[in-house]
Design an enzyme around this catalytic site. Structure first.
Site, PDB file in Angstrom:
ATOM      1  N   ASP A  48      -3.860  -9.720  13.386  1.00  0.00           N
ATOM      2  CA  ASP A  48      -3.965  -8.318  13.798  1.00  0.00           C
ATOM      3  C   ASP A  48      -2.885  -8.075  14.857  1.00  0.00           C
ATOM      4  O   ASP A  48      -2.997  -8.526  16.001  1.00  0.00           O
ATOM      5  CB  ASP A  48      -5.364  -8.024  14.341  1.00  0.00           C
ATOM      6  CG  ASP A  48      -5.580  -6.529  14.473  1.00  0.00           C
ATOM      7  OD1 ASP A  48      -4.716  -5.853  15.077  1.00  0.00           O
ATOM      8  OD2 ASP A  48      -6.581  -6.030  13.941  1.00  0.00           O
ATOM      9  N   ILE A  49      -1.859  -7.381  14.460  1.00  0.00           N
ATOM     10  CA  ILE A  49      -0.683  -7.232  15.329  1.00  0.00           C
ATOM     11  C   ILE A  49      -1.032  -6.451  16.592  1.00  0.00           C
ATOM     12  O   ILE A  49      -0.728  -6.873  17.713  1.00  0.00           O
ATOM     13  CB  ILE A  49       0.461  -6.531  14.553  1.00  0.00           C
ATOM     14  CG1 ILE A  49       0.838  -7.376  13.324  1.00  0.00           C
ATOM     15  CG2 ILE A  49       1.666  -6.311  15.463  1.00  0.00           C
ATOM     16  CD1 ILE A  49       1.776  -6.686  12.365  1.00  0.00           C
ATOM     17  N   ASN A  62       0.845  -1.204   0.000  1.00  0.00           N
ATOM     18  CA  ASN A  62       0.000   0.000   0.000  1.00  0.00           C
ATOM     19  C   ASN A  62       0.874   1.245   0.000  1.00  0.00           C
ATOM     20  O   ASN A  62       2.099   1.151  -0.023  1.00  0.00           O
ATOM     21  CB  ASN A  62      -0.961  -0.018   1.195  1.00  0.00           C
ATOM     22  CG  ASN A  62      -0.207  -0.067   2.509  1.00  0.00           C
ATOM     23  OD1 ASN A  62       0.555   0.841   2.831  1.00  0.00           O
ATOM     24  ND2 ASN A  62      -0.391  -1.142   3.261  1.00  0.00           N
TER      25      ASN A  62
HETATM   26  O1  C5P Z   1      -8.270  -2.722  11.353  1.00  0.00           O
HETATM   27  P1  C5P Z   1      -7.425  -1.638  10.788  1.00  0.00           P
HETATM   28  O2  C5P Z   1      -6.388  -2.145   9.831  1.00  0.00           O
HETATM   29  O3  C5P Z   1      -8.135  -0.464  10.248  1.00  0.00           O
HETATM   30  O4  C5P Z   1      -6.685  -1.083  12.099  1.00  0.00           O
HETATM   31  C1  C5P Z   1      -5.669  -0.176  12.035  1.00  0.00           C
HETATM   32  C2  C5P Z   1      -4.774  -0.327  13.236  1.00  0.00           C
HETATM   33  O5  C5P Z   1      -4.480  -1.695  13.478  1.00  0.00           O
HETATM   34  C3  C5P Z   1      -3.439   0.319  13.018  1.00  0.00           C
HETATM   35  O6  C5P Z   1      -2.970   0.734  14.276  1.00  0.00           O
HETATM   36  C4  C5P Z   1      -2.605  -0.812  12.447  1.00  0.00           C
HETATM   37  O7  C5P Z   1      -1.226  -0.602  12.664  1.00  0.00           O
HETATM   38  C5  C5P Z   1      -3.120  -2.005  13.220  1.00  0.00           C
HETATM   39  N1  C5P Z   1      -3.096  -3.265  12.492  1.00  0.00           N
HETATM   40  C6  C5P Z   1      -2.264  -4.274  12.926  1.00  0.00           C
HETATM   41  N2  C5P Z   1      -2.254  -5.483  12.281  1.00  0.00           N
HETATM   42  C7  C5P Z   1      -3.057  -5.697  11.237  1.00  0.00           C
HETATM   43  C8  C5P Z   1      -3.907  -4.685  10.771  1.00  0.00           C
HETATM   44  C9  C5P Z   1      -3.884  -3.462  11.423  1.00  0.00           C
HETATM   45  O8  C5P Z   1      -1.529  -4.071  13.896  1.00  0.00           O
HETATM   46  N3  C5P Z   1      -3.036  -6.881  10.634  1.00  0.00           N
END
Ligand code: C5P
Length: 407
Positions: free
Chosen positions: A309-310, A213
């Site tokens: 989701d980190i 992205n």
């Molecule tokens: O769910 P979304 O991607 O919109 O959430 C954004 C937040 O979650 C940001 O802080 C991003 O760094 C974190 N994130 C993450 N791991 C992912 C997706 C998003 O840590 N796989």
């Protein structure tokens, strides 16, 4: 009077915006600051030392080799006297000379000789601002802790329209007030460990292609620098970006979401604060081809698998740090941000509308609304560096109020 007894050296370099320096000095003095002016040769071509002497109430310095001036307040004394050096306007030339570490006039010499923070307010033609060498110089100065205030955008003296206008004197005065009022002064975060993710992730399809992205990493890098300047030990887990590592920050380069997750979990266990600024790819290619995928069929189907989701994983740790997420949205910003705050069990979420001009991806400016359980705060459009400073201050405030339960 929010700058009472602050000693500010205002550097004036060559640019048409120098005519605004007189007003800037007046505003700083109105707030109680002591102002001393140092002019470059170029600066004197646009506004006279006599004018700036009159508004500052002090003799103007412009020569490194003037015995009389050196006997009055010499360059080392001026460098030590300053609580802040603000160069406004900062031309492309002085930015380049500062980056190269030159000391070929009084202003650059004072900048080398000072321990005070240095802020620059760039002012130049939009093309000169956007040109790669100027951008590299500015990035490099930022990574060394220089504050970059502006430039603003709009119509320029030469008739061009774009970024390159010096910020207005009232704005610059507010930056100074904010700077001195900031919660995140040097030493504020001493003893704390911050882990910050930044940039995009890159999910390979085959040995030559990937899904990614437009995240530039600038916001996360600015947060890392701001936290480091305030005294934190900072680990910056960076996806593939072309940015210089901020001085004093420990950078860990990763490519994929899984690599970012591994490094984040390992470092977050020992962290006080975790800031998830990275634009992590939601999906990765389920089976990465070992050889380049050949162009054959009319359609190509890729099976994508959800990435972990980190930030939610970090927030779920037994000894979870104060965890801050970002929500880049194009609509219903508040609703979606609050949903993520809850769902991911975060202490704070920073929402930005990436579809608005000047906000988010690849831009040098941004605005955020930060939400926590029971409150919110708008941080208006400004440079990512200044925004990062304000955000770090807000995180520190909330973290210090109640490190274990920030709600
Ligand atoms: O769910 P979304 O991607 O919109 O959430 C954004 C937040 O979650 C940001 O802080 C991003 O760094 C974190 N994130 C993450 N791991 C992912 C997706 C998003 O840590 N796989």
């Amino acid at each position: 009077m929010q700058l009472t007894d602050k000693n500010i050296v205002v550097g004036v370099s060559g640019g048409i915006a120098a005519y605004k320096s007189a007003d800037l000095i007046r505003r700083l003095k109105e707030q109680g600051a002591n102002v001393r002016v140092v002019m470059s040769e170029g600066g004197k071509a646009f506004i006279t030392p006599l004018t700036l002497q009159a508004v500052s109430g002090n003799p103007v310095s412009d020569s490194l080799l003037d015995p009389e001036a050196e006997a009055g307040m010499g360059h080392i004394e001026l460098a030590k006297w300053a609580d802040l050096i603000l160069i406004a306007p900062a031309s492309a030339d002085i930015i380049a000379r500062l980056n190269a570490g030159m000391a070929n006039d009084l202003l650059t010499t004072i900048c080398l000789a000072t321990a005070a923070p240095i802020a620059i307010a760039p002012a130049m033609n939009q093309q000169m601002w956007h040109t790669q060498v100027t951008q590299n110089n500015v990035d490099s100065l930022q990574s060394r802790g220089y504050l970059v205030w502006g430039p603003g955008q709009g119509e320029q003296a030469c008739g061009d329209v774009g970024f390159g206008r010096m910020l207005e004197p009232t704005e610059l005065c507010s930056y100074c007030v904010n700077y001195f009022a900031g919660a995140n002064k040097p030493g504020e975060l001493d003893g704390q460990t911050w882990v910050i993710t930044a940039g995009p992730t890159r999910e390979p399809m085959d040995p030559v292609r990937y899904i990614s992205n437009h995240s530039s990493g600038k916001m996360g890098f600015a947060i890392a620098l701001a936290a480091q300047l305030a005294g934190a030990k900072v680990y910056l887990i960076a996806g593939p970006v072309k940015l210089a590592t901020p001085t004093g920050v420990e950078r860990i380069d990763v490519e994929t979401a899984l690599q970012m997750q591994e490094q984040s979990m390992a470092h977050a266990e020992h962290a006080d604060v975790f800031v998830a600024c990275a634009a992590v790819a939601d999906y990765r290619v389920a089976e990465v081809a070992s050889q380049k995928i050949k162009k054959s069929t009319e359609q190509l189907q890729l099976v994508l698998e959800k990435n972990p989701d980190i930030v939610a994983g970090v927030a779920a740790l037994e000894n979870a740090p104060f965890t801050v997420g970002f929500a880049a949205e194009t609509e219903n910003v508040e609703e979606y941000a609050l949903g993520k705050l809850k769902k991911k069990n975060l202490q704070m979420i920073c929402a930005n509308n990436v579809s608005a001009p000047g906000h988010g991806f690849n831009s040098d400016t941004n605005a955020l609304t930060i939400f926590w359980s029971g409150g919110s705060l708008v941080l208006p459009l400004t440079s990512k560096q200044e925004l990062a400073r304000q955000l770090v201050g807000q995180i520190a405030k909330k973290f210090n109020q109640s490190p274990l339960d920030a709600s």
